[in-house]
Design a protein around this motif. Structure first.
Motif, mmCIF file in Angstrom:
data_model
loop_
_atom_site.group_PDB
_atom_site.id
_atom_site.type_symbol
_atom_site.label_atom_id
_atom_site.label_comp_id
_atom_site.label_asym_id
_atom_site.label_seq_id
_atom_site.Cartn_x
_atom_site.Cartn_y
_atom_site.Cartn_z
ATOM 1 N N ASN A 1 0.811 -1.222 0.000
ATOM 2 C CA ASN A 1 0.000 0.000 0.000
ATOM 3 C C ASN A 1 0.841 1.267 0.000
ATOM 4 O OD1 ASN A 1 -2.860 -1.114 0.357
ATOM 5 N ND2 ASN A 1 -1.768 -2.130 2.034
ATOM 6 N N ALA B 1 1.650 3.260 -2.217
ATOM 7 C CA ALA B 1 1.140 4.362 -3.042
ATOM 8 C C ALA B 1 -0.122 4.993 -2.470
ATOM 9 C CB ALA B 1 0.873 3.860 -4.462
ATOM 10 N N ILE B 2 -0.660 4.421 -1.408
ATOM 11 C CA ILE B 2 -1.858 4.987 -0.777
ATOM 12 C C ILE B 2 -1.431 5.970 0.305
ATOM 13 C CG2 ILE B 2 -3.882 4.464 0.645
ATOM 14 C CD1 ILE B 2 -4.132 1.847 -0.867
ATOM 15 N N GLU B 3 -1.999 7.156 0.270
ATOM 16 C CA GLU B 3 -1.586 8.215 1.192
ATOM 17 C C GLU B 3 -2.737 8.597 2.113
ATOM 18 O OE1 GLU B 3 0.709 12.559 1.012
ATOM 19 O OE2 GLU B 3 0.191 11.459 -0.827
ATOM 20 N N ARG C 1 -6.266 7.691 0.289
ATOM 21 C CA ARG C 1 -6.578 7.820 -1.132
ATOM 22 C C ARG C 1 -5.467 7.239 -1.992
ATOM 23 N NH1 ARG C 1 -10.820 11.181 -2.265
ATOM 24 N NH2 ARG C 1 -11.681 12.328 -0.475
ATOM 25 N N THR C 2 -5.884 6.693 -3.146
ATOM 26 C CA THR C 2 -4.922 6.219 -4.131
ATOM 27 C C THR C 2 -4.331 7.417 -4.869
ATOM 28 O OG1 THR C 2 -6.553 6.051 -5.902
ATOM 29 C CG2 THR C 2 -6.315 4.136 -4.438
ATOM 30 N N GLN C 3 -3.364 7.146 -5.731
ATOM 31 C CA GLN C 3 -2.769 8.213 -6.538
ATOM 32 C C GLN C 3 -3.779 8.824 -7.494
ATOM 33 O OE1 GLN C 3 0.614 5.883 -8.042
ATOM 34 N NE2 GLN C 3 1.973 7.229 -6.864
ATOM 35 N N GLU C 4 -4.850 8.078 -7.792
ATOM 36 C CA GLU C 4 -5.928 8.608 -8.654
ATOM 37 C C GLU C 4 -6.987 9.337 -7.837
ATOM 38 O OE1 GLU C 4 -3.495 5.771 -10.307
ATOM 39 O OE2 GLU C 4 -4.954 5.283 -8.724
ATOM 40 N N ASP C 5 -6.727 9.563 -6.567
ATOM 41 C CA ASP C 5 -7.617 10.283 -5.645
ATOM 42 C C ASP C 5 -8.881 9.485 -5.301
ATOM 43 O OD1 ASP C 5 -7.954 12.529 -3.971
ATOM 44 O OD2 ASP C 5 -9.432 13.404 -5.351
ATOM 45 N N GLN C 6 -8.822 8.180 -5.430
ATOM 46 C CA GLN C 6 -9.949 7.344 -5.022
ATOM 47 C C GLN C 6 -9.896 7.132 -3.519
ATOM 48 O OE1 GLN C 6 -9.892 3.392 -6.667
ATOM 49 N NE2 GLN C 6 -11.670 2.709 -5.468
#
Length: 259
Positions: A93, A95-97, A151-156
């Motif tokens: 995870n 890449a999840i921030e 959130r993911t890098q795609e802002d999900q």
């Protein structure tokens, strides 16, 4: 001569027995008290150290007859060390921030909350909550409360944690995550994020609520080591040698709160 009115006594009440949501075939009772008012922060801090949890403006602790399965647990964040499985979860995870945000309910959060409840706890009371119930759970608080959105890098938005700030740490009130991403172990990732965040704040403990050894929903909390449990009125390191037997005097409603 001035007159100072006596301090208002803190009143505690015991709830009626209800079916236990964690251990089949048992009944649960709680002791509850209102923590609203000008002394809310101080009272909440003392009760948290004594094993209480918060819901809305109420603090509660289990006082179930003939059962002491619910054990308060916390992580001393300075000494936490992820094991091999937890290190894999962190890498998976990476890449999840996590973003700290105010305790304000949004429709995006609620959509994720509903998906989580229907997938994981469809038979529970929380699955029937509407948006206004959810907003009350998030915003109806007399103390310093915040949220972390993951959130993911795609802002999900994939995970949310509701957190109370204490004078000696953070208290993880409730977390939920995208049920389609179960293989990522986002719940465990959120806890490790909160451990790191607590450490960055210079606070010693992350409070995880109640650990229940024989409950699949609650036993995972003991995986975050080292951990401490509230046993016979004192916070004690959790290890295989001192695991108390069920019913062996777990912490209950205390006579005197620790300062």
């Amino acid at each position: 001569m001035t007159y100072t009115s006596p301090r208002r006594p803190q009143l505690f009440y015991t709830t009626a027995p209800m079916p236990c949501p964690y251990v089949a075939g048992r009944m649960e009772r709680k002791v509850v008290t209102d923590i609203g008012g000008p002394d809310a922060e101080r009272l909440h801090n003392r009760l948290s150290r004594a094993g209480f949890r918060r819901s809305h403006t109420i603090a509660y602790a289990p006082v179930c007859p003939a059962c002491s399965a619910c054990v308060p647990i916390r992580v001393p964040v300075a000494t936490f060390a992820p094991d091999r499985t937890q290190r894999r979860i962190l890498r998976r995870n990476a890449a999840i921030e996590g973003f700290e945000v105010p305790a304000h309910a949004t429709t995006e959060q609620f959509t994720l909350f509903q998906r989580y409840q229907f997938a994981r706890h469809a038979d529970g009371d929380m699955a029937a909550m509407n948006f206004y119930d959810y907003r009350a759970m998030i915003e109806d608080t007399p103390i310093d409360t915040l949220m972390v959105e993951f959130r993911t890098q795609e802002d999900q938005l994939v995970c949310v944690s509701l957190i109370d700030r204490l004078d000696d740490g953070l208290s993880a009130v409730y977390s939920f995550f995208d049920p389609t991403m179960e293989s990522r172990s986002l719940g465990a990732y959120a806890i490790m994020h909160l451990i790191a965040h607590t450490r960055r704040l210079g606070l010693p403990y992350l409070y995880l609520g109640y650990w229940i050894r024989d409950s699949a929903k609650m036993a995972y909390k003991a995986r975050f080591r080292p951990a401490e449990i509230l046993f016979r009125g004192a916070w004690t390191p959790l290890n295989h040698q001192n695991l108390p037997e069920e019913g062996a005097g777990m912490a209950r409603f205390p006579v005197a709160f620790p300062e």
